[in-house]
Design a protein around this motif. Structure first.
Motif: not given
Length: 362
Positions: A181-184, A125-126, A103-104, A123, A176
């Motif tokens: 909106d999809r990635r921090n 998000r963080d 997830r990160r 994939k 990337r």
């Protein structure tokens, strides 16, 4: 150390290729209480993937740092990522399931082609970028300006064939690493950040973990000198560098020279023979070596990462860090056109250091 530890699919996956990167992942994890007993649920799990380099000094320091990471409760996965022609394919293939479940993702070098390839798979998000030395300053600036990712000492040169072949992957990595909106995207750094990219979270690294785990050091009366790999990267002429080291050591009474892990053996032998300095090959990043001590009352350095990190790691002690400017006459004819400006910026933006004029080098 199990080479396949952490195969269950961690919440956070970190990729490191150098001891300093691993140190800064530990600092980031300490700030976020990852691996701490009071936060031992699955969401706090961190797996460190070491993409091992080939040079012995880096490998030795990484082994020591991996032990410290395991002591902090983190999983460590050691990859012989450069162990032969088929190693990259085997490494990337083995890491793909972890990347798709993480997830990160934390990385120490966004300029690394290895890391850029891995970014095309994840994939997560963080995304978090931790310090890889002064290169972090250049990464943040290039991201803010929307430029392609190129190391500062290579910028200005013509792209080679491998650069052109790899260009689509590098462009994908830059996209990337751009928040959406999809990635921090977070940058965890002890470096000064002048151009903050829109949407990127910048978190200060104050070396709290290092200060909590080591020291305070015993301080000696003399001075120590920190080596640099500017000769090895083709930025500074070797003869000029040797004369500068000799002059600086004589002027300040330095007796020890802490070698950079990328400095060549021939260069270090010559330094020892012609300057009389004791050459020390650290088994850990210098921030930890200095914090453990003994350390000189004055630490002399040329423009490098340590002029930013050592004052933080040694906060509360009486150790003074002094940095010597690079004379433009020392630069090689192959040095990047912007090398002098970048190195001056590294020195000028350093906090809590004494700035020395460039010594005369014959």
């Amino acid at each position: 150390m199990s080479p396949r530890a952490g195969s269950a699919g961690p919440h956070t996956l970190a990729f490191v290729e150098s001891p300093v990167q691993l140190l800064n992942v530990l600092e980031w994890a300490h700030l976020h209480a990852l691996g701490a007993p009071e936060a031992s649920d699955a969401t706090s799990a961190l797996t460190l993937v070491v993409l091992s380099p080939t040079d012995p000094m880096s490998r030795g320091q990484l082994r020591r740092m991996a032990e410290l990471a395991r002591d902090e409760g983190h999983q460590v996965r050691w990859e012989e990522a450069r162990g032969g022609p088929g190693a990259p394919f085997q490494t990337i293939g083995g890491l793909t399931p972890l990347l798709r479940r993480a997830r990160r993702v934390v990385m120490g070098d966004p300029f690394s082609r290895y890391v850029q390839l891995l970014l095309t798979i994840t994939k997560a998000r963080d995304l978090v970028v931790v310090d890889d030395g002064t290169a972090t300053m250049e990464f943040v600036a290039q991201l803010a300006r929307g430029e392609r990712l190129v190391r500062w000492h290579r910028k200005g040169g013509r792209p080679g064939a491998r650069d052109l072949i790899f260009a689509p992957v590098s462009s994908s990595a830059r996209r990337r690493l751009t928040p959406s909106d999809r990635r921090n995207v977070e940058v965890f750094s002890s470096m000064p950040v002048d151009e903050k990219p829109e949407g990127v979270t910048v978190t200060a690294n104050d070396f709290a973990w290092t200060r909590a785990r080591f020291g305070p050091p015993r301080i000696t009366k003399g001075a120590d000198m920190v080596g640099t790999s500017l000769v090895e990267t083709g930025v500074v002429d070797g003869d000029h560098y040797l004369e500068a080291v000799r002059s600086l050591a004589k002027a300040h009474g330095a007796t020890r020279y802490f070698a950079h892990r990328r400095e060549s053996t021939d260069k270090l032998h010559r330094l020892a023979a012609e300057t009389g300095l004791e050459i020390v090959r650290p088994d850990l990043p210098l921030e930890l070596i200095a914090r453990r001590g003994p350390v000189g009352r004055v630490i002399l350095s040329f423009p490098s990462t340590v002029v930013h990190t050592l004052p933080l790691a040694l906060a509360g002690t009486e150790v003074r860090v002094a940095v010597c400017d690079i004379d433009p006459a020392w630069l090689t004819e192959n040095a990047s056109p912007r090398a002098q400006g970048f190195l001056s910026g590294v020195t000028g933006k350093a906090r809590d250091v004494t700035r020395l004029s460039a010594v005369t080098a014959a």
